[in-house]
Scaffold this active site. Structure first.
Site, PDB file in Angstrom:
ATOM      1  N   GLN A 191       0.829  -1.201   0.000  1.00  0.00           N
ATOM      2  CA  GLN A 191       0.000   0.000   0.000  1.00  0.00           C
ATOM      3  C   GLN A 191       0.865   1.254   0.000  1.00  0.00           C
ATOM      4  OE1 GLN A 191      -3.294  -0.087  -0.442  1.00  0.00           O
ATOM      5  NE2 GLN A 191      -3.280   2.146  -0.600  1.00  0.00           N
ATOM      6  N   ALA A 212      -5.503   5.079  -0.914  1.00  0.00           N
ATOM      7  CA  ALA A 212      -5.522   5.268   0.536  1.00  0.00           C
ATOM      8  C   ALA A 212      -4.110   5.395   1.075  1.00  0.00           C
ATOM      9  CB  ALA A 212      -6.226   4.098   1.212  1.00  0.00           C
ATOM     10  N   HIS A 219      -8.046  -2.455   1.693  1.00  0.00           N
ATOM     11  CA  HIS A 219      -7.364  -3.621   1.123  1.00  0.00           C
ATOM     12  C   HIS A 219      -6.472  -4.303   2.165  1.00  0.00           C
ATOM     13  CE1 HIS A 219      -8.519  -3.414  -3.117  1.00  0.00           C
ATOM     14  NE2 HIS A 219      -8.455  -2.094  -3.011  1.00  0.00           N
ATOM     15  N   ASP A 226     -10.970  -5.271  -5.777  1.00  0.00           N
ATOM     16  CA  ASP A 226     -11.308  -4.537  -6.990  1.00  0.00           C
ATOM     17  C   ASP A 226     -11.569  -5.551  -8.100  1.00  0.00           C
ATOM     18  OD1 ASP A 226     -10.759  -2.207  -5.595  1.00  0.00           O
ATOM     19  OD2 ASP A 226      -8.708  -2.070  -6.346  1.00  0.00           O
ATOM     20  N   GLU A 275     -15.620   4.866  -7.303  1.00  0.00           N
ATOM     21  CA  GLU A 275     -14.924   3.645  -7.707  1.00  0.00           C
ATOM     22  C   GLU A 275     -15.933   2.505  -7.881  1.00  0.00           C
ATOM     23  OE1 GLU A 275     -11.694   2.631  -5.130  1.00  0.00           O
ATOM     24  OE2 GLU A 275     -10.565   4.462  -5.562  1.00  0.00           O
ATOM     25  N   TRP A 277     -15.609  -0.187  -9.111  1.00  0.00           N
ATOM     26  CA  TRP A 277     -14.925  -1.483  -9.107  1.00  0.00           C
ATOM     27  C   TRP A 277     -14.565  -1.988  -7.709  1.00  0.00           C
ATOM     28  CZ3 TRP A 277     -12.859   3.115 -10.983  1.00  0.00           C
ATOM     29  CH2 TRP A 277     -11.880   3.716 -10.182  1.00  0.00           C
ATOM     30  N   HIS A 278     -14.682  -1.138  -6.698  1.00  0.00           N
ATOM     31  CA  HIS A 278     -14.194  -1.478  -5.348  1.00  0.00           C
ATOM     32  C   HIS A 278     -15.345  -1.946  -4.459  1.00  0.00           C
ATOM     33  CE1 HIS A 278     -11.445  -0.774  -1.784  1.00  0.00           C
ATOM     34  NE2 HIS A 278     -12.624  -0.735  -1.192  1.00  0.00           N
TER      35      HIS A 278
END
Length: 303
Positions: A191, A212, A219, A226, A275, A277-278
């Site tokens: 990350q 983030a 995550h 995702d 988002e 996709w998340h």
């Protein structure tokens, strides 16, 4: 007759020499704030009065105008305290504290996590835990039940989330929907790499919108993933929303315990860009509530 005369005499004596003893007021006023923590922009004016929900005393009544508070310097980012105090005429006092994060806002309405002091959550293992720009995972914490997802051995989720994702994935495939796992669990090191790369390539504003800060990513919980309709090109973009999997997320993800975490109409609340996709696992009960009431996790925890 003698009894009546005696009572009359006592009454007369009270009228001339007795006094009513007033009970001492020992109850402090009820002081409540509308929030316990707020974010304001650098160099902005703070409307301190607007955060007072009520200041009421049983004897003196409404005391909002009597509430005292300190002012803060908003010229620098950081966390500050505003102490609200109110006293009644008997000297009874109540206090409340408002935490104020002075942050750097961008034109898109999103603020940078840099300079923001995040609270450390004490329940990172809870599938409903809130992690965002203001709430971080304990340093060194990692999930201990990670499993590879059904279609990509390189991506992992926690056991409960993975079982739910497998069902969600199979349901999509049964409808002929293309679905690909792009990014699941991330270590703190990964990350950090993501964040630093976004800042370097696209700048702090873009990174604050779509990435983030390390330690504050869902995550890292092993509960977020995702997904996309393709593994090629611009696979994580708003095009996902118009794809079959994007529409399936909206209609069915909650049935498997997932919520679309960063919605288009909730950017000001989540403080992240849209988002489609998340998705984030929170369990079927909470996911259903968030879906039915169109809530984000931030809004849920404020209820």
């Amino acid at each position: 007759m003698k009894k009546i005369a005696l009572l009359t005499m006592i009454g007369a004596l009270c009228l001339t020499g007795c006094s009513i003893v007033k009970e001492e007021d020992k109850t402090a006023p009820a002081l409540e704030l509308t929030k316990t923590r707020v974010q304001v922009g650098v160099n902005s004016q703070v409307d301190y009065q607007s955060y007072i929900q009520k200041a009421i005393d049983e004897v003196d009544g409404d005391l909002i105008s009597a509430v005292q508070y300190n002012e803060i310097d908003t010229s620098k980012t950081g966390q500050y305290e505003v102490q609200y105090t109110v006293k009644d005429e008997s000297g009874n006092e109540s206090k409340q504290t408002l935490l104020v994060d002075v942050v750097k806002y961008f034109q898109n309405g999103i603020f940078s996590p840099l300079g923001v002091k995040a609270d450390t959550v004490d329940n990172p293992e809870d599938v409903t835990v809130l992690v965002n720009k203001l709430h971080q995972i304990p340093e060194g914490w990692t999930p201990d039940d990670l499993e590879p997802v059904i279609d990509n051995a390189n991506q992992k989720l926690r056991k409960e989330a993975n079982e739910a994702y497998t069902k969600f994935y199979n349901a999509a495939k049964a409808k002929g929907i293309d679905i690909y796992s792009i990014s699941g669990y991330r270590t703190n090191a990964t990350q950090t790499l993501y964040w630093n790369n976004q800042v370097k390539v696209y700048g702090e504003e873009y990174a604050s919108q779509y990435s983030a800060y390390p330690g504050r990513s869902e995550h890292q919980l092993g509960l977020a993933i995702d997904v996309s309709y393709t593994t090629q090109g611009d696979r994580l973009s708003e095009k996902v929303a118009d794809s079959a999997i994007g529409k399936f997320i909206i209609s069915d993800a909650y049935k498997y315990g997932f919520t679309l975490r960063y919605k288009k109409d909730k950017v000001a609340i989540t403080n992240y860009g849209y988002e489609p996709w998340h998705i984030r696992y929170v369990g079927i009960d909470l996911a259903t509530k968030l879906h039915d009431q169109n809530l984000t996790l931030e809004e849920y925890y404020k209820q």
